[in-house]
Design a protein around this motif. Structure first.
Motif, PDB file in Angstrom:
ATOM      1  N   ASP A   1       0.860  -1.175   0.000  1.00 58.03           N
ATOM      2  CA  ASP A   1       0.000   0.000   0.000  1.00 58.03           C
ATOM      3  C   ASP A   1       0.900   1.230   0.000  1.00 58.03           C
ATOM      4  N   THR A   2       0.811   2.019  -1.055  1.00 58.70           N
ATOM      5  CA  THR A   2       1.699   3.183  -1.173  1.00 58.70           C
ATOM      6  C   THR A   2       1.301   4.318  -0.237  1.00 58.70           C
ATOM      7  N   GLY A   3       0.121   4.193   0.371  1.00 58.53           N
ATOM      8  CA  GLY A   3      -0.355   5.262   1.238  1.00 58.53           C
ATOM      9  C   GLY A   3      -1.115   6.340   0.506  1.00 58.53           C
TER      10      GLY A   3
ATOM     11  N   PRO B   1      -7.330   3.182  -1.961  1.00 55.98           N
ATOM     12  CA  PRO B   1      -5.887   3.069  -1.742  1.00 55.98           C
ATOM     13  C   PRO B   1      -5.171   2.693  -3.034  1.00 55.98           C
TER      14      PRO B   1
ATOM     15  N   LYS C   1      -3.970   7.824  -2.305  1.00 54.69           N
ATOM     16  CA  LYS C   1      -5.343   7.546  -2.695  1.00 54.69           C
ATOM     17  C   LYS C   1      -5.530   7.972  -4.152  1.00 54.69           C
TER      18      LYS C   1
END
Length: 646
Positions: free
Chosen positions: A236-238, A246, A240
């Protein structure tokens, strides 16, 4: 999203997550979150494979255990048959902490997804949207070809999903009965209150409360491809995206039209098994039972629609493979369940009567009508093209390992061929499934009972081998496939074929069985040069028809009253070439047809049988062409006929 095929209504997320982890911890004596896949590996390791197989109930006897409260191989029959995933993937203590056991398989899995979604066209993206949002049972109706529109009308089957948007819709979209649909219309396979109500009910029954992919999703917790990278890790790259979802470190791109349709709950949205794939195949096999005239085409369409799950970016090959495996087993289990015996018989009878009445055909001619269109109006009209398209989809990115092992056909699987091969008994249908199965060595297909090895498209074309002598009886009075059928596979084996009954059987493969061929009644047609395999051929009754130049790799014997039916062409080789001797009874019959495109001219001598030795003669020779007669010419090399005008 979790599959709706089984119509299970799960508990709220927080309650379900607690129950799942609590159940697993209690039942397995393991830490919370250690789920079915590694447990299956432990289960098999704790005892030898034979004992494990013996200890577990057959899938068809245990399929009703596929519910959300059962998430282990010991308690859930679907989790058990999908256990090949235990050799590939180890589920972690959360949805995003699993680890590859065979990274080369999962790496190939992700690379396939990335390659397909990168090359996806706009047309393919829109097609993927339609089959994502449309009711899966309705989507399968197109596999009926020339019968599809008749089915939709007769079943009152409708959909509201017929086109795709150009961009991402503002909201989620679901199928619904259109406001302008005729009264009584229904989604999916149609209305029970219709001319095809029993067929619609059969489809829904096969897709019943125990047919959901959700238990498998929660058990294995293998994420969807758009949440994973090439090394099968969730990153998860963080960030949006524009829709608030996500962003994951993945090269798999979901079709623009489907971005809004993704689930926002990863723990409730595993990819393995594919629920849409499961639903497509369940509907396919239910329809194929009721309308076996389109059996192979329905199987082909199910595989094609399942492939759109990968094109969409919503699923990976391992997800799709597992969906097919579980659907094959679930369809067989439902159709083999005694409580549905009357329903399946009623559905088959209703479909046959309805389509014959609507098309003005009979049981013997409905098949021809069902295959009367060409590829311009029926995408599945070309059988060879169907075979080429589906073959790679049976295994996708999997590679074979180890020595091939013979298949013990799963209990009850033969019911899937019950209407397609009605003239065979249950044991014979099992043998067809065994001799046409995929080889062993494909990790996800070699699970418990090996349902993934069944190749139903090939099985619809009859035996793949005669490993012992096969006696088959077709009777003209039975109509449909019971009266006439064609076996297209290349048949090997040490056994032979005995054809009985008043019906007709055609062989078109490059056959190599060594046990010989016997015709006792009806018609056996050799539709290829090698149709009769290796060994002696004896025509003791009925007719052997050589539809093309045919070779007998042994001796040929024809008894009194039996008929050899040949087609002669100008400048063509003998209709029958026999490697050894020919023995004709003096009361045997030769029936001659003249090829319409290249008929031999009157006054020419045309070879009929070529052989190193020929004894006896035909008692009667007929020519099925007005104004012609044939005079036999016996030579050292066999038999020819001189065609003359009457």
């Amino acid at each position: 999203m979790p599959s709706s095929a089984g119509k299970q209504s799960p508990a709220p997320l927080t309650e379900r997550a607690v129950n799942r982890r609590g159940f697993l911890k209690t039942s397995l004596g393991a830490t919370a979150g250690v789920v079915a896949a590694p447990t299956l590996a432990t289960w098999l390791a704790a005892t030898d494979a034979k004992a494990a197989t013996t200890a577990a109930a057959a899938f068809v006897d245990d399929y009703t255990t596929n519910v959300l409260t059962n998430l282990t191989p010991e308690t859930n029959a679907v989790v058990r048959i999908l256990g090949g995933m235990a050799e590939v993937w180890k589920t972690g203590d959360a949805w995003n902490t699993g680890t590859p056991i065979r990274p080369e398989v999962l790496r190939a899995n992700m690379r396939h997804c990335a390659r397909i979604t990168a090359a996806r066209t706009e047309r393919q993206a829109k097609e993927a949207f339609i089959y994502d949002r449309q009711h899966q049972s309705y989507a399968m109706i197109a596999g009926l070809g020339p019968l599809a529109d008749l089915y939709r009308a007769g079943a009152k089957a409708v959909t509201s999903i017929t086109v795709a948007p150009d961009t991402t819709p503002a909201t989620t979209i679901s199928d619904a009965v259109p406001a302008d649909a005729p009264a009584g219309s229904a989604l999916g396979a149609g209305s029970y209150d219709s001319a095809l109500g029993q067929v619609a009910k059969l489809v829904d029954t096969v897709r019943g409360p125990y047919a959901s992919g959700n238990p498998g999703k929660y058990a294995f917790q293998y994420p969807r491809p758009w949440r994973m990278n090439e090394d099968s890790e969730v990153v998860d790259t963080g960030a949006k995206d524009a829709l608030g979802y996500p962003v994951y470190d993945s090269e798999v791109v979901v079709a623009t039209q489907l971005l809004r349709q993704r689930s926002t709950s990863p723990v409730d949205d595993a990819g393995f098994p594919s629920g849409h794939t499961n639903a497509f195949h369940l509907a396919s096999l239910a329809l194929a039972y009721a309308v076996p005239e389109r059996f192979q085409e329905l199987v082909t369409r199910a595989l094609e629609l399942s492939d759109t799950r990968i094109t969409a970016g919503m699923h990976s090959p391992v997800d799709v493979l597992s969906g097919r495996v579980m659907a094959t087993a679930l369809a067989a289990a439902t159709l083999a369940d005694p409580q549905y015996a009357a329903l399946k018989a009623a559905a088959r009878a209703q479909a046959a009567a309805y389509f014959q009445q609507q098309t003005g055909t009979t049981a013997d001619t409905l098949y021809a009508y069902a295959h009367s269109a060409d590829v311009r109006t029926d995408p599945y009209a070309d059988r060879a093209a169907n075979s080429r398209a589906l073959t790679p989809r049976l295994t996708y990115i999997l590679t074979r390992h180890g020595r091939s092992r013979d298949l013990t056909v799963p209990k009850g699987a033969e019911v899937l061929l019950e209407t397609r091969l009605p003239y065979l008994d249950a044991a014979q249908r099992r043998e067809v499934l065994r001799t046409t199965a995929l080889p062993s060595g494909y990790v996800l297909l070699d699970g418990f009972e090996q349902w993934g090895r069944l190749n139903l498209f090939a099985a619809a074309d009859g035996y793949g081998a005669f490993d012992s002598d096969v006696t088959v009886t077709l009777n003209a009075a039975d109509g449909g496939f019971g009266a006439a059928d064609t076996w297209r596979n290349d048949i090997s084996g040490r056994g032979g074929l005995v054809k009985r009954g008043s019906g007709s059987l055609t062989l078109t493969g490059a056959n190599s069985h060594t046990g010989g061929t016997v015709v006792e009644g009806g018609t056996l047609t050799a539709g290829s040069a090698g149709a009769l395999g290796h060994g002696d051929v004896r025509v003791q009754g009925g007719t052997l028809r050589a539809a093309t130049a045919t070779r007998v790799r042994g001796s040929y014997t024809q008894a009194s009253g039996a008929t050899l039916d040949v087609t002669l062409r100008a400048g063509h080789s003998p209709a029958l070439t026999v490697d050894r001797r020919v023995l004709l009874d003096d009361e045997s019959v030769l029936s001659i047809r003249l090829d319409a495109s290249r008929p031999p001219a009157s006054g020419t001598t045309v070879p009929v049988i070529a052989a190193p030795s020929l004894r006896g003669r035909f008692g009667r020779i007929t020519v099925q062409a007005e104004g012609f007669r044939a005079v036999p010419v016996h030579t050292a090399g066999g038999l020819s006929v001189r065609l003359t005008r009457r």
